[in-house]
Each structure stands twice: as C-alpha cells, then as structure tokens.
Design a protein around this motif. Structure first.
Motif, PDB file in Angstrom:
ATOM      1  N   GLU A   8      46.628  39.147  44.913  1.00  0.00           N
ATOM      2  CA  GLU A   8      45.358  39.691  44.442  1.00  0.00           C
ATOM      3  C   GLU A   8      44.709  40.589  45.489  1.00  0.00           C
ATOM      4  N   ARG A  59      38.524  34.060  32.888  1.00  0.00           N
ATOM      5  CA  ARG A  59      39.223  35.291  32.508  1.00  0.00           C
ATOM      6  C   ARG A  59      40.609  35.435  33.118  1.00  0.00           C
ATOM      7  N   SER A  60      40.876  34.723  34.205  1.00  0.00           N
ATOM      8  CA  SER A  60      42.150  34.919  34.898  1.00  0.00           C
ATOM      9  C   SER A  60      42.861  33.593  35.156  1.00  0.00           C
ATOM     10  N   ASP A  63      43.060  32.686  38.772  1.00  0.00           N
ATOM     11  CA  ASP A  63      41.919  31.998  39.369  1.00  0.00           C
ATOM     12  C   ASP A  63      42.057  30.482  39.233  1.00  0.00           C
ATOM     13  N   HIS A  79      34.774  33.269  47.692  1.00  0.00           N
ATOM     14  CA  HIS A  79      35.019  34.077  46.491  1.00  0.00           C
ATOM     15  C   HIS A  79      33.837  34.981  46.187  1.00  0.00           C
ATOM     16  N   ASP A  80      34.111  35.940  45.330  1.00  0.00           N
ATOM     17  CA  ASP A  80      33.082  36.803  44.749  1.00  0.00           C
ATOM     18  C   ASP A  80      33.505  37.048  43.301  1.00  0.00           C
ATOM     19  N   ASP A  81      33.589  35.964  42.526  1.00  0.00           N
ATOM     20  CA  ASP A  81      34.142  36.027  41.174  1.00  0.00           C
ATOM     21  C   ASP A  81      33.496  34.928  40.338  1.00  0.00           C
ATOM     22  N   ARG A  82      32.892  35.318  39.231  1.00  0.00           N
ATOM     23  CA  ARG A  82      32.170  34.329  38.411  1.00  0.00           C
ATOM     24  C   ARG A  82      33.084  33.279  37.783  1.00  0.00           C
ATOM     25  N   ASP A  83      34.366  33.549  37.682  1.00  0.00           N
ATOM     26  CA  ASP A  83      35.287  32.547  37.144  1.00  0.00           C
ATOM     27  C   ASP A  83      35.245  31.263  37.968  1.00  0.00           C
ATOM     28  N   PHE A  84      35.081  31.384  39.280  1.00  0.00           N
ATOM     29  CA  PHE A  84      35.096  30.195  40.125  1.00  0.00           C
ATOM     30  C   PHE A  84      33.850  29.335  39.920  1.00  0.00           C
TER      31      PHE A  84
END
Length: 98
Positions: A8, A59-60, A63, A79-84
């Motif tokens: 990634e 979404r992933s 993740d 992280h910098d991802d709302r999925d987490f």
C-alpha cells in the motif's frame, strides 16, 4: 511492517523516483509475519464480517488484514483511514498510535 502495508505504501508513490526512495526506506524495516497466515486471513475475514453485522462499511479487505495483523502482533496502528475507525468499533483490541 506487514507485507500488505509495504504494498500500500509503495503503490502511493507519486512517481518512479519516489517509488524507489520509498522502497529503499521500507526495505530497511523489519517485516512481521504471522505465525499462521491462513489463520490471520480468517481473522481478517471475521473482522470484515463483524463490521458488516454491525452495519459498518469497510472499503478495503487489505485494511482488514492490516488490522488483524496489528491485533495479532499486539502493536498499535498508525493510520489516516476511516476504515480503521470502523474496524476498531468491531474489534476493541485494535489500538492506535496516539
């Protein structure tokens, strides 16, 4: 570092020179491998399903593997991802670097 994180980060390179610079820096880091890769992916699938059952969208699938790796290794995730955020709602053992 987990192999999927390596992927990634590299795929986010701005250009070929940035890719090579990232690769050089990442190759200097230790790689973490799950004791049982199949079990890690089963845990990632269960984490995805638990989010879905709670009405949360991830979404992933990558993740989910990253989150499951952080949980298994006992390490906090940067992280910098709302999925987490959604994944942490389903898995309280998922912690973040603050």
């Amino acid at each position: 570092m987990v192999e999927v994180v390596y992927q990634e980060l590299l795929q986010g390179a701005r250009d070929a020179a940035h890719f090579i610079r990232l690769q050089t820096e990442l190759d200097a880091l230790p790689v973490w491998n799950a004791a049982d890769s199949l079990e890690l992916h089963r845990q990632a699938a269960m984490l995805y399903a638990r989010c879905r059952w709670l009405g949360l969208t991830v979404r992933s699938p990558h993740d989910c593997v990253i989150a499951a790796s952080a949980v298994e290794s006992g390490l906090p995730l940067l992280h910098d991802d709302r999925d987490f955020v959604a994944l942490a709602a389903a898995e309280p053992r998922l912690t973040f670097v603050t």
